[in-house]
Motif scaffolding. Sequence first.
Motif, PDB file in Angstrom:
ATOM      1  N   PRO A   1     157.190 -78.589 -13.127  1.00  0.00           N
ATOM      2  CA  PRO A   1     156.238 -79.627 -13.332  1.00  0.00           C
ATOM      3  C   PRO A   1     156.616 -80.912 -12.892  1.00  0.00           C
ATOM      4  N   LEU A   2     157.908 -81.008 -12.181  1.00  0.00           N
ATOM      5  CA  LEU A   2     158.279 -82.073 -11.721  1.00  0.00           C
ATOM      6  C   LEU A   2     157.738 -82.221 -10.274  1.00  0.00           C
ATOM      7  N   VAL A   3     157.663 -81.108  -9.683  1.00  0.00           N
ATOM      8  CA  VAL A   3     156.803 -81.070  -8.429  1.00  0.00           C
ATOM      9  C   VAL A   3     155.450 -81.132  -8.576  1.00  0.00           C
ATOM     10  N   MET A   4     154.814 -80.733  -9.786  1.00  0.00           N
ATOM     11  CA  MET A   4     153.284 -80.861 -10.022  1.00  0.00           C
ATOM     12  C   MET A   4     153.105 -82.324  -9.971  1.00  0.00           C
ATOM     13  N   ILE A   5     154.029 -83.036 -10.766  1.00  0.00           N
ATOM     14  CA  ILE A   5     153.748 -84.676 -11.191  1.00  0.00           C
ATOM     15  C   ILE A   5     153.706 -85.268  -9.781  1.00  0.00           C
ATOM     16  N   ALA A   6     154.805 -84.698  -9.056  1.00  0.00           N
ATOM     17  CA  ALA A   6     154.860 -85.441  -7.637  1.00  0.00           C
ATOM     18  C   ALA A   6     153.842 -85.303  -6.801  1.00  0.00           C
ATOM     19  N   TYR A   7     152.874 -84.370  -6.970  1.00  0.00           N
ATOM     20  CA  TYR A   7     151.505 -84.368  -6.461  1.00  0.00           C
ATOM     21  C   TYR A   7     150.642 -85.145  -7.066  1.00  0.00           C
ATOM     22  N   GLN A   8     150.489 -85.408  -8.361  1.00  0.00           N
ATOM     23  CA  GLN A   8     149.441 -85.986  -9.216  1.00  0.00           C
ATOM     24  C   GLN A   8     149.649 -87.387  -9.252  1.00  0.00           C
ATOM     25  N   ILE A   9     150.863 -87.912  -9.065  1.00  0.00           N
ATOM     26  CA  ILE A   9     151.076 -89.299  -9.015  1.00  0.00           C
ATOM     27  C   ILE A   9     150.306 -90.225  -8.180  1.00  0.00           C
ATOM     28  N   PRO A  10     150.398 -89.822  -6.676  1.00  0.00           N
ATOM     29  CA  PRO A  10     149.796 -90.371  -5.902  1.00  0.00           C
ATOM     30  C   PRO A  10     148.379 -90.082  -5.955  1.00  0.00           C
ATOM     31  N   THR A  11     147.739 -89.082  -6.611  1.00  0.00           N
ATOM     32  CA  THR A  11     146.376 -88.963  -6.753  1.00  0.00           C
ATOM     33  C   THR A  11     145.885 -89.932  -7.625  1.00  0.00           C
ATOM     34  N   LEU A  12     146.512 -90.220  -8.710  1.00  0.00           N
ATOM     35  CA  LEU A  12     146.239 -91.023  -9.818  1.00  0.00           C
ATOM     36  C   LEU A  12     146.239 -92.415  -9.077  1.00  0.00           C
ATOM     37  N   TYR A  13     147.284 -92.777  -8.726  1.00  0.00           N
ATOM     38  CA  TYR A  13     147.657 -94.193  -7.957  1.00  0.00           C
ATOM     39  C   TYR A  13     146.472 -94.544  -6.756  1.00  0.00           C
ATOM     40  N   LEU A  14     145.985 -93.637  -6.118  1.00  0.00           N
ATOM     41  CA  LEU A  14     145.289 -93.958  -4.705  1.00  0.00           C
ATOM     42  C   LEU A  14     143.550 -93.502  -5.348  1.00  0.00           C
ATOM     43  N   ASN A  15     143.406 -92.792  -6.295  1.00  0.00           N
ATOM     44  CA  ASN A  15     142.404 -92.138  -6.567  1.00  0.00           C
ATOM     45  C   ASN A  15     141.850 -91.128  -5.422  1.00  0.00           C
ATOM     46  N   THR A  16     142.600 -90.379  -5.116  1.00  0.00           N
ATOM     47  CA  THR A  16     142.383 -89.289  -4.238  1.00  0.00           C
ATOM     48  C   THR A  16     142.279 -87.863  -4.864  1.00  0.00           C
ATOM     49  N   THR A  17     142.565 -86.746  -4.303  1.00  0.00           N
ATOM     50  CA  THR A  17     142.317 -85.477  -4.664  1.00  0.00           C
ATOM     51  C   THR A  17     143.367 -84.819  -4.167  1.00  0.00           C
ATOM     52  N   PHE A  18     143.843 -83.412  -4.649  1.00  0.00           N
ATOM     53  CA  PHE A  18     144.986 -82.695  -4.025  1.00  0.00           C
ATOM     54  C   PHE A  18     144.612 -82.150  -2.687  1.00  0.00           C
ATOM     55  N   TYR A  19     143.354 -82.126  -2.354  1.00  0.00           N
ATOM     56  CA  TYR A  19     143.222 -81.459  -0.896  1.00  0.00           C
ATOM     57  C   TYR A  19     142.642 -82.846  -0.122  1.00  0.00           C
ATOM     58  N   THR A  20     142.404 -83.984  -0.454  1.00  0.00           N
ATOM     59  CA  THR A  20     142.050 -85.137   0.264  1.00  0.00           C
ATOM     60  C   THR A  20     142.923 -86.241   0.018  1.00  0.00           C
ATOM     61  N   GLN A  21     144.284 -86.080   0.166  1.00  0.00           N
ATOM     62  CA  GLN A  21     145.048 -87.264  -0.174  1.00  0.00           C
ATOM     63  C   GLN A  21     145.166 -88.331   0.855  1.00  0.00           C
ATOM     64  N   THR A  22     144.682 -88.114   2.075  1.00  0.00           N
ATOM     65  CA  THR A  22     144.597 -89.221   2.948  1.00  0.00           C
ATOM     66  C   THR A  22     143.282 -89.994   2.962  1.00  0.00           C
ATOM     67  N   ASP A  23     142.323 -89.498   2.293  1.00  0.00           N
ATOM     68  CA  ASP A  23     141.003 -90.186   2.178  1.00  0.00           C
ATOM     69  C   ASP A  23     141.248 -91.408   1.174  1.00  0.00           C
ATOM     70  N   LEU A  24     141.474 -92.506   1.461  1.00  0.00           N
ATOM     71  CA  LEU A  24     141.774 -93.718   0.727  1.00  0.00           C
ATOM     72  C   LEU A  24     140.571 -94.542   0.440  1.00  0.00           C
ATOM     73  N   ARG A  25     139.413 -94.180   0.617  1.00  0.00           N
ATOM     74  CA  ARG A  25     137.906 -94.705   0.413  1.00  0.00           C
ATOM     75  C   ARG A  25     137.848 -95.228  -0.914  1.00  0.00           C
TER      76      ARG A  25
END
Length: 291
Positions: free
Chosen positions: A220-244
């Motif tokens: 779950p630590l690895v899972m959270i490491a993926y999800q925090i940037p998603t929440l912080y930047l309003n992206t998704t798992f497969y579009t983490q570089t899309d900051l629009r």
Amino acid sequence: MCFIMVGCKYIADIYPMQFVMTAHPCAVGLVLVGTAFFLWVEMFFVVPMIFDTEGVMYKLAWLVAIFVVYNLLGNMLACHRTDSSVKTLPEDRKIPSEEEKPLWNYCDYCQMLVPPRAWHCKLCNVCILRRDHHCIFTASCIGHNNYRYFFWFTSYMMIGTFLALATHFLLFIVNEKVRKYYLIFHISRFFKQVNLQELNPMFIWMNLIFVLNVYAFTFPLVMIAYQIPTLYLNTTFYTQTDLRYNQGLRENFKLIMGSRGLWTFLSPTIKSPLIHDGTQWKTKKSDVTIC
């Protein structure tokens, strides 16, 4: 971890139905069995060696354990039962207006127009609003409507396994008699050779559950490491570089958690209506709505 995810995606793309029929029961069963196992081990084996079973601290430990397990399993169930597919939209929102049409995308599988950030899941065989990924541990797609539950499910899994791991370290510190059963105790003594007489069932059992706990916490630590940037930047798992769509942490948090925001941490039953239906998204550059 990345290897496992890539491998699962490869198999799911080739054999979607077989993957769902096999991976879902195994993954969900692993969470249920693992939760029951660690609850039993901690509350009936480890914690009683730290606190008096008649004392306040032991009762407090039970309250914390029940709270964590309730939220872990409650959010897991809510995530599974909450549908994020395009078909959940009201009938008048399933068809875009004339000005929205250029912004919607056509799905070749569903043979229909779908809103921005929605895309098709082969396992669910439907388009998902703001699709993040397909989760085998909740047996559902994670999208606009149920991302809140998935995030707290992952968070409580991490909290629960961390607290279980913390009890081992506390036991190691306060209980001198049990301390010698931990392999880490012998390693700390400069790799002193373990006496064969010490390799009794208690020694094996304590180190086995400790190692399992470390692995259970890492996932779950690895899972959270993926999800925090998603929440912080309003992206998704497969579009983490899309900051629009990044509107700032506070606004992003509301978009995902709903009007009650951080209060949703307390229980999956707390009503927290989402700000919109998942078809209209403001962009960072133009600050206009993408429909």
